[in-house]
Design an enzyme around this catalytic site. Structure first.
Site, PDB file in Angstrom:
ATOM      1  N   GLY A 243       3.498  -2.410  15.460  1.00 11.02           N
ATOM      2  CA  GLY A 243       2.657  -2.567  14.282  1.00 11.02           C
ATOM      3  C   GLY A 243       3.228  -3.580  13.323  1.00 11.02           C
TER       4      GLY A 243
ATOM      5  N   SER B 225     -10.918  -3.677  -1.851  1.00 10.14           N
ATOM      6  CA  SER B 225     -10.788  -3.086  -3.179  1.00 10.14           C
ATOM      7  C   SER B 225     -12.156  -2.638  -3.663  1.00 10.14           C
ATOM      8  CB  SER B 225     -10.207  -4.102  -4.166  1.00 10.14           C
ATOM      9  OG  SER B 225     -10.272  -3.613  -5.502  1.00 10.14           O
TER      10      SER B 225
ATOM     11  N   TYR C  99     -10.659 -12.147  -8.320  1.00  7.67           N
ATOM     12  CA  TYR C  99     -10.105 -11.113  -7.449  1.00  7.67           C
ATOM     13  C   TYR C  99     -11.218 -10.344  -6.741  1.00  7.67           C
ATOM     14  CZ  TYR C  99      -7.619  -6.884  -5.990  1.00  7.67           C
ATOM     15  OH  TYR C  99      -7.105  -5.847  -5.256  1.00  7.67           O
TER      16      TYR C  99
END
Length: 234
Positions: A8, A122, A135
């Protein structure tokens, strides 16, 4: 390296310009906790192709490929439209969008068939949070990537999903507020408006990432899972 030997890779977030390992020290706490025999840190900047090449060369040298890729590195700052500069826009999109895209693209030769890719979005990508436009737009792009890449990689059995946290209490998140007074005001607002009555903890977001990385989520493809205490749900 996970406990069962699967390979990973994660690109951690950073309070400053995020990198392949978040611009952390050569032995960040995560490596010390997991163990140097099971984890390694490669310091770099995901917006720089040469740093990504160096990162994946280290992965290639292990000779095991990747079963899980978590693209988490990002930056953000509160800047209104009127205050937005070319530098702010370019820096945000260089890391959050361009960096995420090439983090995954350059990993393709190393991703094993059936691998899981987890992108970190987000809740801001769905909302019109004041002074968070660049953002938010960058995270909306990340959500879009997951849909397209899920289609493009389905023949290899590679799943791409998104986790969208809201306010998670991390050093990087606090740094984005600019000062302690603003950070305190944000925390008080979260406590008053979010159903859970508090900011989230990194472990709560990490648990969802672990689920998406595991075979338990084998039928979850192209999804966006919110870890937001109800912020975008209620």
């Amino acid at each position: 390296m996970t406990h069962d030997g699967r390979g990973g890779l994660t690109t951690p977030a950073s309070p400053a310009r995020s990198g392949a390992t978040g611009r952390a020290s050569p032995s960040p706490p995560a490596v010390k906790t997991i163990g140097a025999d099971r984890a390694a840190a490669i310091v770099g900047d995901i917006s720089k192709p040469e740093d990504l090449d160096r990162l994946y060369e280290a992965v290639r040298a292990r000779g095991r490929g990747l079963d899980v890729l978590v693209a988490n590195a990002a930056i953000g700052a509160f800047v209104t439209l009127e205050q937005t500069t070319e530098e702010h826009f370019d820096q945000t999109f260089d890391v959050n969008v361009r960096g995420t895209l090439f983090s995954v693209k350059k990993a393709l030769p190393l991703l094993n068939d059936g691998a899981s890719v987890v992108l970190v979005g987000s809740t801001a990508g769905d909302r019109g949070v004041e002074a968070f436009g660049a953002y938010a737009a960058s995270k909306a792009a990340v959500r879009s990537f997951a849909r397209t890449w899920s289609n493009e990689l389905k023949d290899r059995g590679i799943r791409v999903n998104v986790i969208s946290p809201a306010w998670i209490e991390t050093p990087g998140g606090t740094a984005a507020f600019g000062d302690e007074e603003t950070a305190r005001a944000v925390k008080e607002n979260v406590a008053a408006t979010v159903a859970k009555g508090r900011m989230g903890q990194p472990e709560e977001a990490a648990a969802v990432v672990a689920f998406l990385a595991s075979e338990q989520s084998s039928y979850v493809v192209g999804a966006n899972i919110y870890v937001d205490g109800g912020t975008n749900q209620i």
